[in-house]
Scaffold this motif. Structure first.
Motif, PDB file in Angstrom:
ATOM      1  N   ARG A 425      45.282  41.341  31.796  1.00  0.00           N
ATOM      2  CA  ARG A 425      46.313  41.655  31.448  1.00  0.00           C
ATOM      3  C   ARG A 425      46.788  43.050  31.917  1.00  0.00           C
ATOM      4  O   ARG A 425      47.995  43.188  32.430  1.00  0.00           O
ATOM      5  N   ARG A 426      45.756  43.851  32.007  1.00  0.00           N
ATOM      6  CA  ARG A 426      45.959  45.371  32.317  1.00  0.00           C
ATOM      7  C   ARG A 426      46.023  45.379  33.619  1.00  0.00           C
ATOM      8  O   ARG A 426      46.604  46.089  34.463  1.00  0.00           O
ATOM      9  N   GLN A 427      45.533  44.125  34.523  1.00  0.00           N
ATOM     10  CA  GLN A 427      45.607  44.182  35.911  1.00  0.00           C
ATOM     11  C   GLN A 427      46.804  43.848  36.426  1.00  0.00           C
ATOM     12  O   GLN A 427      47.434  44.232  37.224  1.00  0.00           O
ATOM     13  N   ALA A 428      47.397  42.776  35.536  1.00  0.00           N
ATOM     14  CA  ALA A 428      48.463  42.163  35.935  1.00  0.00           C
ATOM     15  C   ALA A 428      49.577  43.110  35.817  1.00  0.00           C
ATOM     16  O   ALA A 428      50.752  43.347  36.592  1.00  0.00           O
ATOM     17  N   GLN A 429      49.701  43.923  34.554  1.00  0.00           N
ATOM     18  CA  GLN A 429      50.462  45.004  34.364  1.00  0.00           C
ATOM     19  C   GLN A 429      50.314  46.198  35.563  1.00  0.00           C
ATOM     20  O   GLN A 429      51.461  46.861  35.972  1.00  0.00           O
ATOM     21  N   PHE A 430      49.099  46.436  35.876  1.00  0.00           N
ATOM     22  CA  PHE A 430      48.915  47.477  36.938  1.00  0.00           C
ATOM     23  C   PHE A 430      49.718  47.076  38.322  1.00  0.00           C
ATOM     24  O   PHE A 430      50.212  47.587  38.925  1.00  0.00           O
ATOM     25  N   ALA A 431      49.550  45.516  38.599  1.00  0.00           N
ATOM     26  CA  ALA A 431      50.278  45.072  39.753  1.00  0.00           C
ATOM     27  C   ALA A 431      51.807  45.495  39.620  1.00  0.00           C
ATOM     28  O   ALA A 431      52.419  46.054  40.792  1.00  0.00           O
ATOM     29  N   MET A 432      52.358  45.212  38.622  1.00  0.00           N
ATOM     30  CA  MET A 432      53.991  45.419  38.453  1.00  0.00           C
ATOM     31  C   MET A 432      54.175  47.065  38.454  1.00  0.00           C
ATOM     32  O   MET A 432      55.020  47.570  39.205  1.00  0.00           O
ATOM     33  N   GLU A 433      53.453  47.669  37.702  1.00  0.00           N
ATOM     34  CA  GLU A 433      53.464  49.262  38.030  1.00  0.00           C
ATOM     35  C   GLU A 433      53.397  49.773  39.373  1.00  0.00           C
ATOM     36  O   GLU A 433      54.244  50.654  39.744  1.00  0.00           O
ATOM     37  N   PHE A 434      52.329  49.216  40.100  1.00  0.00           N
ATOM     38  CA  PHE A 434      52.109  49.628  41.488  1.00  0.00           C
ATOM     39  C   PHE A 434      53.359  49.323  42.266  1.00  0.00           C
ATOM     40  O   PHE A 434      53.937  50.355  43.090  1.00  0.00           O
ATOM     41  N   CYS A 435      53.612  48.281  41.953  1.00  0.00           N
ATOM     42  CA  CYS A 435      55.029  47.685  42.840  1.00  0.00           C
ATOM     43  C   CYS A 435      56.026  48.493  42.340  1.00  0.00           C
ATOM     44  O   CYS A 435      57.253  49.097  43.318  1.00  0.00           O
ATOM     45  N   ALA A 436      56.633  48.988  41.099  1.00  0.00           N
ATOM     46  CA  ALA A 436      57.429  49.755  40.729  1.00  0.00           C
ATOM     47  C   ALA A 436      57.734  51.057  41.440  1.00  0.00           C
ATOM     48  O   ALA A 436      58.553  51.658  41.701  1.00  0.00           O
ATOM     49  N   ILE A 437      56.363  51.808  41.184  1.00  0.00           N
ATOM     50  CA  ILE A 437      56.140  53.077  41.924  1.00  0.00           C
ATOM     51  C   ILE A 437      56.301  52.962  43.235  1.00  0.00           C
ATOM     52  O   ILE A 437      56.869  54.072  43.877  1.00  0.00           O
ATOM     53  N   GLU A 438      55.541  52.214  44.056  1.00  0.00           N
ATOM     54  CA  GLU A 438      55.786  52.287  45.628  1.00  0.00           C
ATOM     55  C   GLU A 438      57.010  51.539  46.075  1.00  0.00           C
ATOM     56  O   GLU A 438      57.163  51.690  47.356  1.00  0.00           O
ATOM     57  N   SER A 439      57.907  50.760  45.495  1.00  0.00           N
ATOM     58  CA  SER A 439      59.033  49.953  45.769  1.00  0.00           C
ATOM     59  C   SER A 439      59.928  51.171  46.519  1.00  0.00           C
ATOM     60  O   SER A 439      60.031  52.423  46.064  1.00  0.00           O
ATOM     61  N   CYS A 440      60.414  50.707  47.630  1.00  0.00           N
ATOM     62  CA  CYS A 440      61.311  51.635  48.487  1.00  0.00           C
ATOM     63  C   CYS A 440      62.700  51.713  47.946  1.00  0.00           C
ATOM     64  O   CYS A 440      63.643  52.227  48.322  1.00  0.00           O
ATOM     65  N   GLY A 441      62.913  50.577  47.150  1.00  0.00           N
ATOM     66  CA  GLY A 441      64.408  50.809  46.279  1.00  0.00           C
ATOM     67  C   GLY A 441      65.365  49.842  46.861  1.00  0.00           C
ATOM     68  O   GLY A 441      66.320  49.936  46.442  1.00  0.00           O
ATOM     69  N   LYS A 442      65.108  49.356  47.965  1.00  0.00           N
ATOM     70  CA  LYS A 442      66.242  48.605  48.780  1.00  0.00           C
ATOM     71  C   LYS A 442      66.687  47.307  48.085  1.00  0.00           C
ATOM     72  O   LYS A 442      67.927  47.168  48.330  1.00  0.00           O
ATOM     73  N   CYS A 443      65.960  46.740  47.400  1.00  0.00           N
ATOM     74  CA  CYS A 443      66.481  45.482  46.801  1.00  0.00           C
ATOM     75  C   CYS A 443      66.158  45.303  45.355  1.00  0.00           C
ATOM     76  O   CYS A 443      64.996  45.819  44.734  1.00  0.00           O
ATOM     77  N   THR A 444      66.844  44.487  44.728  1.00  0.00           N
ATOM     78  CA  THR A 444      66.895  44.475  43.209  1.00  0.00           C
ATOM     79  C   THR A 444      65.698  43.846  42.658  1.00  0.00           C
ATOM     80  O   THR A 444      65.163  44.484  41.783  1.00  0.00           O
ATOM     81  N   THR A 451      59.701  46.979  37.414  1.00  0.00           N
ATOM     82  CA  THR A 451      59.684  47.818  36.256  1.00  0.00           C
ATOM     83  C   THR A 451      59.734  46.911  34.820  1.00  0.00           C
ATOM     84  O   THR A 451      59.088  47.058  34.005  1.00  0.00           O
ATOM     85  N   ARG A 452      60.825  46.052  35.025  1.00  0.00           N
ATOM     86  CA  ARG A 452      60.973  44.850  33.772  1.00  0.00           C
ATOM     87  C   ARG A 452      59.723  44.315  33.735  1.00  0.00           C
ATOM     88  O   ARG A 452      59.202  43.792  32.554  1.00  0.00           O
ATOM     89  N   GLY A 453      59.140  43.660  34.832  1.00  0.00           N
ATOM     90  CA  GLY A 453      57.788  43.151  34.746  1.00  0.00           C
ATOM     91  C   GLY A 453      56.630  43.965  33.946  1.00  0.00           C
ATOM     92  O   GLY A 453      55.754  43.356  32.950  1.00  0.00           O
ATOM     93  N   ALA A 454      56.453  45.071  34.368  1.00  0.00           N
ATOM     94  CA  ALA A 454      55.676  45.935  33.698  1.00  0.00           C
ATOM     95  C   ALA A 454      55.790  46.070  32.330  1.00  0.00           C
ATOM     96  O   ALA A 454      54.919  46.135  31.449  1.00  0.00           O
ATOM     97  N   GLU A 455      57.040  46.352  31.924  1.00  0.00           N
ATOM     98  CA  GLU A 455      57.470  46.290  30.624  1.00  0.00           C
ATOM     99  C   GLU A 455      57.099  44.993  29.551  1.00  0.00           C
ATOM    100  O   GLU A 455      56.651  45.210  28.467  1.00  0.00           O
ATOM    101  N   THR A 456      57.441  44.095  30.251  1.00  0.00           N
ATOM    102  CA  THR A 456      57.172  42.782  29.568  1.00  0.00           C
ATOM    103  C   THR A 456      55.703  42.312  29.362  1.00  0.00           C
ATOM    104  O   THR A 456      55.353  41.945  28.294  1.00  0.00           O
TER     105      THR A 456
END
Ligand SMILES: Cc1cc2nc3c(=O)[nH]c(=O)nc-3n(C[C@H](O)[C@H](O)[C@H](O)COP(=O)(O)O)c2cc1C
Ligand code: SF4
Length: 517
Positions: A425-444, A451-456
């Motif tokens: 579960r923590r590995q799955a959350q880490f994947a979402m967190e990683f994406c949220a931190i590294e996202s370039c922000g261009k697409c929704t 971010t919502r994924g990591a929260e959920t």
């Protein structure tokens, strides 16, 4: 007679004390009145033995490792005496980890002095470029195409087709860009090439330039790789002086030159269009495709962007011929892959082998299982966007199609091993967190979705409404997979969904708590 010792200058070896070992060996040798030459070679890729000291002998090089500065005196005594020492490992080539490999891209690794163009040539270097000059651009592209080489950066796109597209594109100035951003977890093969055999990458880029009509190139290296940056800068300067770069490649009518560019180290800057933005001095955000970089790339000009390994494999393909290379491998995955074994393993390192070896052989047999002595539970293949494989999938052959068929990817060939103490579960959350931190922000889907994924997943870990929240995460993954502009958002679902699918017991541990409440 001069005593010739080899101590790697590789960043991994240096991290284990190679600089101090080299200095101590010199002092110990001089104290015994010996004439000593210490060559700072690349690592053999047997990282559990680093710093691996080698000595040239009439029967080949003999290795001793892992050495510490305190071992220097006894090592010099052994080397100049009986050869016996508790750290003696014999000839590195005879160790099963090296003996079982097929080293093509890494053929010279650990053998050559990375700062000597003469040594590179003496070990078969420059034959590929000589061949390319002899046969010309069209035949060179054809040779790479016929070899079956696919991009080693992750997407597996045929390198020959990419080169042909750029060769046929019209542009005032074409470019070769080498992607040395290497941000995947557990990967280090690009760094090893740049530190241990930099002339091979330069030769590969010169071949790509000749093949496509590009006369200028850049190696984009992340700032976290100071040793690779230094090694490349030194090698480029020597290549220029030695005629491997410049207005006349090896005395021919072809021109090509290149420079290093240092990136600040954002994962998304490894994505090719983001990398181009960064190279142009802009913020590293993803560009929509089309246009493809091959048509409109760096500064709007036709550009080849290839991974370090793809480019460093071109010389051997040209030197040995396309057929010799494509004889290795299976299905549509031809040749060899420098696989990087990392994480909780007894024998971590660089293992180059033909496609087709199974994941189980790599992890259990070659990697020797977990360093902690506990059972292997999960293996993430292909970096932070790669799927987690359970033991039940260990019979999967290491090739692009077989991994895709199991909803995974081989990516850049990084394998990270986890023992049974990992909470998926923590590995799955880490994947979402990683994406949220590294996202370039261009697409929704990526910017907000991660971010919502990591929260959920956080709610799942807390045991709140587990079944419903798993369904929400799965639904969100579909949106990210199909709605993201690039593979950062698009592939983050791989680690998340594979963790949910293959390790349900971890996720439903929370459900049990929920039911009990
Ligand atoms: C988020 C992200 C990060 C990437 N990072 C790298 C990288 O570090 N190195 C690399 O060669 N390719 C990376 N890629 C793949 C590149 O976009 C591109 O496919 C590759 O450089 C092409 O070279 P190849 O055909 O030789 O593989 C990344 C892709 C994405 C989406
Ligand atoms: S998926 Fe993420 S990293 Fe890729 S373009 Fe969209 S926001 Fe940027």
């Amino acid at each position: 007679m001069t005593l010739r010792l080899f101590v790697p200058r590789d960043a991994g070896a240096i991290a284990c004390g190679a600089d101090e070992v080299a200095a101590a060996l010199k002092v110990a040798a001089i104290a015994r009145g010996l004439d000593v030459e210490i060559i700072r070679n690349g690592s053999r890729g047997l990282y559990w033995l680093e710093p691996l000291v080698e000595v040239a002998t009439p029967i080949g090089r003999l290795g001793y490792g892992p050495a510490t500065p305190e071992d220097a005196d006894s090592l010099i005594a052994a080397i100049t005496g009986s050869g016996e020492h508790p750290l003696a490992v014999g000839r590195p080539e005879d160790l099963p980890f090296l003996k079982r490999q097929t080293r093509l891209t890494f053929a010279r690794h650990g053998l050559v002095d990375p700062r000597s163009l003469d040594d590179y040539r003496a070990h078969g270097g420059l034959k590929g470029l000589e061949k390319a000059i002899a046969i010309g651009p069209v035949a060179t592209v054809d040779e790479v195409f016929k070899s079956g080489l696919r991009g080693r950066g992750g997407a597996g796109f045929p390198t020959g087709i990419k080169w042909k597209t750029v060769a046929e594109a019209k542009g005032a100035q074409k470019y070769i860009v080498c992607n040395a951003d290497e941000g995947d977890s557990g990967t280090f093969a690009d760094r090893m090439v740049m530190e241990g055999d930099p002339f091979c990458l330069i030769e590969g880029m010169a071949i790509a330039g000749l093949a496509t009509g590009a006369t200028k190139g850049y190696v984009y290296i992340r700032s976290e790789y100071p040793h690779a940056i230094a090694a490349m800068n030194i090698a480029i300067e020597k290549a220029r002086r030695g005629g491997l770069l410049g207005t006349s490649l090896l005395g021919s009518a072809y021109a090509y030159d290149m420079e290093v560019r240092v990136g600040a180290g954002a994962y998304v800057c490894g994505e090719e269009t983001s990398l181009l933005q960064s190279l142009e001095g802009k913020r590293g955000t993803v560009r929509a495709k089309p246009p493809l970089p091959a048509h409109k790339g760096l500064f709007g000009q036709p550009t080849v962007i290839n991974n370090v390994l793809s480019l460093a494999t071109a010389p051997i393909i040209l030197a040995e011929g396309a057929d010799a290379y494509r004889d290795y491998g299976m299905g549509r995955s031809r040749g060899t892959m420098p696989i990087q074994l990392a994480g909780n393993l007894n024998y971590g390192g660089l293992f180059e082998t033909a496609f087709g070896i199974t994941l189980g052989e790599l992890v259990d047999d070659i990697g020797g299982g977990c360093f902690t002595g506990r059972p292997v539970k999960a293996v993430q293949v292909g970096g932070p966007l790669g799927a987690y494989f359970p033991r039940t999938l260990f019979d999967t052959p290491f090739d692009y199609e077989s991994f895709a068929a199991k909803d995974g990817l081989i990516g850049h060939g990084g394998i990270v091993v986890f023992d049974d103490s990992v909470d998926m579960r923590r590995q799955a959350q880490f994947a979402m967190e990683f994406c949220a931190i590294e996202s370039c922000g261009k697409c929704t889907p990526c910017r907000i979705g991660a971010t919502r994924g990591a929260e959920t997943i956080g709610k799942i870990i807390a045991g709140r409404d587990v079944t419903r929240n798993i369904a929400i995460v799965e639904d969100l993954c579909q949106t990210m997979k199909f709605g993201s502009l690039c593979a950062l958002g698009g592939f983050t679902p791989y680690p998340v969904l594979s963790a949910i699918r293959h390790f349900p017991e971890d996720f439903h541990r929370a459900s049990f708590r929920e039911a009990a409440e």
